[in-house]
Scaffold this active site. Sequence first.
Site, PDB file in Angstrom:
ATOM      1  N   ASP A 356      -6.468  41.489  -1.449  1.00  0.00           N
ATOM      2  CA  ASP A 356      -5.268  40.652  -1.322  1.00  0.00           C
ATOM      3  C   ASP A 356      -4.608  40.418  -2.681  1.00  0.00           C
ATOM      4  O   ASP A 356      -5.255  40.487  -3.725  1.00  0.00           O
ATOM      5  CB  ASP A 356      -5.610  39.309  -0.672  1.00  0.00           C
ATOM      6  CG  ASP A 356      -6.581  38.492  -1.506  1.00  0.00           C
ATOM      7  OD1 ASP A 356      -7.562  39.085  -2.008  1.00  0.00           O
ATOM      8  OD2 ASP A 356      -6.372  37.279  -1.672  1.00  0.00           O
ATOM      9  N   GLU A 357      -3.338  40.132  -2.635  1.00  0.00           N
ATOM     10  CA  GLU A 357      -2.558  39.641  -3.767  1.00  0.00           C
ATOM     11  C   GLU A 357      -2.741  40.473  -5.043  1.00  0.00           C
ATOM     12  O   GLU A 357      -2.782  39.945  -6.146  1.00  0.00           O
ATOM     13  CB  GLU A 357      -2.905  38.173  -4.052  1.00  0.00           C
ATOM     14  CG  GLU A 357      -2.560  37.249  -2.893  1.00  0.00           C
ATOM     15  CD  GLU A 357      -2.980  35.816  -3.122  1.00  0.00           C
ATOM     16  OE1 GLU A 357      -2.241  34.912  -2.708  1.00  0.00           O
ATOM     17  OE2 GLU A 357      -4.075  35.597  -3.690  1.00  0.00           O
TER      18      GLU A 357
END
Length: 540
Positions: A356-357
């Site tokens: 993620d991210e």
Amino acid sequence: MKNLSLLFVALPIVLLVCACKETVPTDLTRNALIPHPREVTAGGEAFRISGRTRISYQDPALTKNAGILAGIIGELSDLEVETENFSDGTKRNRIHLLIEAGDHGLEGYRMRIEKRRMVISAPGPEGIYRGITTFGQMIAVGGVDLSSSGNDDSISGNDDSISSNDASISSNDVRISGNNILVPTGEIRDWPEYSYRGTMLDVSRHFFAPGIVKRYIDQLTLYKLNYLHLHLADDQGWRIEIKSWPKLTSIGGSTEVGGGEGGFYTQEEYRDLVAYAAERYITIVPEIDMPGHTNAALASYADLNCDGVARELYTGTRVGFSTLCTDKEITYRFVNDVVREISEMTPGPYFHMGGDESHVTELPDYIYFVNRVREIVRSHGKTMMGWDEISHADLSEGDIAQYWASSANAERAVEKGARLLISPAQKCYLDMKYDSTTALGLNWAAYIEVDDAYNWQPVTLDEGIGRDDILGIESPLWAETIETLDDIEYLAFPRLIGHAEIGWSSPLDLSWENYHDRLQAHGPLLDRLGVNYYRSDRVW
């Protein structure tokens, strides 16, 4: 006794006292069980557990469960009930544990309470354990101690003398005296809606010692949760010993958000946590977040950076600024070693690679990285999990994408054949504040009050996601603002209890009004267990 859950052994349970006229329970449907059971049928009489009662089991594999059940009864009364390996479940004055075929998976169970005996049956020990959890909750939440009412001879003799007078039956139809537990007769048939029901604990931003994690595990088992996802590495700290890369903990594990001393689990401590959870039928899912959220690793080994320069340790809360160098072969040697060592210690089926991210990783590089990590994870016998961004890579049947933010990512994962673990931030993120006055937590996704956490269903979250696409539900607890066990409990409870019901119970039984009343009845239990839960004015 050390192997029992928190409900049964962690704290002395002071039972409620009733000085009113003794009555006999007769209605099994009058209970405050969470999660809501599938089918409950009342029998109209009562089964008495006394000093003459024995717990029998027909299969030696149930020895541990028999001991757990005896411990429950001992904690909730003055009774010391003996256990025995005995195949005949028809004998009177027995609680019999029986392995028999069922139609609803290994966790499904059947509890038959008759006037002279009780039988808990399931296809295996795990289902028996779920039934025992139901029984323990039934008497812990519903039990009323009659021992102060004076003479209890009226319920200590021949069980044929038990009457069906229910003039003052409470909403939790169980009675306890010092040497008797009266349980209404009937039948419970129960099984989970989803095979995966879990929570994630972030031990990277703030480190939580093994004893705290064990306490949390004890609380999870009370509500039939069966997975604990540990977020073991992030920008602020690396929390698991990797013997082939020792600087990950000596350097990367040395700090946390705010600049504290951090910490990490030795491999012996991690193995112990995995075993402790397994004894309670909870599976540990390890996560090493990558290629982003990796500053702790990048500070530990310079070669993992594209420029060959080690990064400074980071103690803030900003995200999206770090990345492993995706075109260096040392990166994949590093990933392989990490996945190999952790997989060898983790018998569960899943390895979570984060994903993620990763905002500073170019998308083609990100896709290449996830594809290679996927093959590494598979080579060590595990199924890859990742946050929903991994749907950009070449997923296929068997992979798991964790839907936390993007419906487009989730739908893309399903189109590629992956299944979804449902964790919408607006409903499931336990680190969100309850309201604007809550001291702990964040609010970037939403304020999530107790009813908001309950009033939703995975199958109605997105039109492009069907029931067969969903593996289960997980409630993440990120640790930017929490540092203690009390902090964990405050943000997790009671919202996590509602998520446990969503994961287990039939969607047709999910009613806030009904759940509200049952949750109210669990407040005193949480108080007696010393759980620092949020006393929502929408419930209590």
